[in-house]
Design an enzyme around this catalytic site. Structure first.
Site, PDB file in Angstrom:
ATOM      1  N   LYS A 109      44.893  40.592  27.572  1.00  0.00           N
ATOM      2  CA  LYS A 109      43.950  41.566  28.145  1.00  0.00           C
ATOM      3  C   LYS A 109      44.420  42.986  27.829  1.00  0.00           C
ATOM      4  O   LYS A 109      43.641  43.833  27.397  1.00  0.00           O
ATOM      5  CB  LYS A 109      43.812  41.367  29.662  1.00  0.00           C
ATOM      6  CG  LYS A 109      42.919  40.190  30.011  1.00  0.00           C
ATOM      7  CD  LYS A 109      42.995  39.761  31.464  1.00  0.00           C
ATOM      8  CE  LYS A 109      42.220  38.464  31.670  1.00  0.00           C
ATOM      9  NZ  LYS A 109      42.401  37.858  32.986  1.00  0.00           N
TER      10      LYS A 109
ATOM     11  N   GLN B 164      45.092  39.267  38.620  1.00  0.00           N
ATOM     12  CA  GLN B 164      45.104  37.975  37.929  1.00  0.00           C
ATOM     13  C   GLN B 164      45.281  36.828  38.937  1.00  0.00           C
ATOM     14  O   GLN B 164      46.204  36.838  39.741  1.00  0.00           O
ATOM     15  CB  GLN B 164      46.257  37.965  36.904  1.00  0.00           C
ATOM     16  CG  GLN B 164      46.325  36.724  36.041  1.00  0.00           C
ATOM     17  CD  GLN B 164      45.121  36.557  35.119  1.00  0.00           C
ATOM     18  OE1 GLN B 164      44.673  37.503  34.492  1.00  0.00           O
ATOM     19  NE2 GLN B 164      44.585  35.342  35.058  1.00  0.00           N
TER      20      GLN B 164
ATOM     21  N   ASP C 295      35.830  41.991  37.419  1.00  0.00           N
ATOM     22  CA  ASP C 295      35.793  40.525  37.374  1.00  0.00           C
ATOM     23  C   ASP C 295      34.564  39.977  38.095  1.00  0.00           C
ATOM     24  O   ASP C 295      34.210  38.807  37.938  1.00  0.00           O
ATOM     25  CB  ASP C 295      37.046  39.972  38.077  1.00  0.00           C
ATOM     26  CG  ASP C 295      38.009  39.292  37.122  1.00  0.00           C
ATOM     27  OD1 ASP C 295      37.604  39.005  35.985  1.00  0.00           O
ATOM     28  OD2 ASP C 295      39.165  39.050  37.527  1.00  0.00           O
TER      29      ASP C 295
END
Ligand code: NAD
Length: 297
Positions: free
Chosen positions: A54, A98, A121
């Protein structure tokens, strides 16, 4: 029939290129780079790989990457304090914590602490709610990537029968919502569904998001179906090999004889997830800077 392979890797590369062009345009307009902060708690090996890629792809797209690595025993209040600091940092447009988090941390509480305007997200309840009532917010990256592949392949999805296998908050449920918004007739199948093969056989579009290697067989599919395989499963290593092969939730070779198009694993849905994350981050940057989001982003 030999199914067309839906090349998610190539599609994702084109999307990243477009994001890169617009990220440069954003920097010119806003006088700063769009920024993504990624928070990793603990040392889960798969999470470390994701976070590294990422960060790398964020920088390659011309955006700023801020990585925060915290020890596995980080107390909840310290993580909440970091999220709060990132919420208030004007250089940060998107925040990604995460998952999975270590067991002592409450995932929902942490996600709820992220500002919905920086929740790239799309996991915050506000963004889940916006998706369910048709307001613009942030949509989880993997299902949005699947929709992009479907729209590219099929165009208008109106009236098509779609079956989503899996009902997670991250993939199955938002996927079903997106298909519904595109006027498909949607069924969500899951672990308690009776006669799963019979349900799947109705579908013009099958999205498999289960996490069971090669579960969906060729004989489950309607001839000509379009198959999107979200599953990523590693098989046990063959004798003498160090690592097992990666496979999806669909038995790819046999399904290719029945479907009209199918995503491979790897190289299908997987590469789309990070490309969409970069796209969502740039959308957040435009919105946070009070600038119009460019067409086609
Ligand atoms: P999850 O474990 O949260 O959900 C799995 C779902 O499958 C559940 O809703 C469950 O009801 C359903 N299920 C389980 N067994 C079943 C069965 N026998 N028949 C029918 N349904 C069954 O998983 P998730 O987070 O939604 O991920 C699903 C898969 O997608 C995993 O393999 C994961 O690694 C993969 N994934 C890939 C990406 C990507 O970037 N490509 C992103 C997220 C998840």
């Amino acid at each position: 029939m030999t199914a067309q392979r839906i090349d998610g890797k190539a599609f994702a590369a084109r999307l990243r290129e477009r994001v890169g062009e617009l990220a440069a345009q954003f920097e010119g307009q806003a006088g700063r780079k769009a920024g993504l902060a990624v928070v990793l708690v603990g040392e889960d090996p798969a999470s470390q790989v994701y976070v590294r890629s990422k960060g790398k792809q964020t920088v390659e797209a011309g955006m700023a990457s801020f990585e925060h690595r915290l020890p596995a025993d980080t107390p909840g209040e310290d993580l909440l304090a970091l999220v709060n600091q990132l919420n208030n940092d004007p250089a940060v447009d998107g925040i990604l914590v995460q998952l999975p988090l270590p067991d002592h941390l409450d995932e929902q509480a942490i996600i709820s602490a992220i500002s919905p305007d920086k929740d790239v997200d799309g996991f915050h309840v506000i963004n889940a709610g916006r998706l369910s009532v048709g307001q613009s917010g942030f949509v989880p990256c993997t299902p949005l990537g699947c929709m992009m592949l479907l729209a590219d392949r099929l165009g208008d999805l109106s009236g098509l029968e779609a079956v989503v296998i899996g009902r997670s908050n991250i993939v199955g449920k938002p996927m079903a919502q997106l298909l519904l918004d595109a006027n498909a007739t949607v069924t969500i199948a899951h672990s308690r569904t009776k006669d799963l093969p019979g349900v799947v056989r109705r579908a013009d579009i099958v999205v498999a998001a289960v996490g069971r290697p090669e579960m969906v067989k060729a004989e489950w599919l309607k001839p000509g179906a379009t198959v999107i395989d979200v599953g990523i499963n590693r098989l046990p290593p063959a004798e003498g090999a160090e690592k097992g092969r990666l496979v999806g939730d669909v038995a790819f070779d046999e399904a290719s004889n029945v479907a009209s198009a199918i995503t491979p694993v790897p190289g299908g849905v997987g590469p789309m997830t990070i490309a969409v994350l970069l796209r969502n981050t740039l959308v957040a940057a435009y919105r946070n800077a009070g600038l119009a989001v460019p067409e086609g982003l």
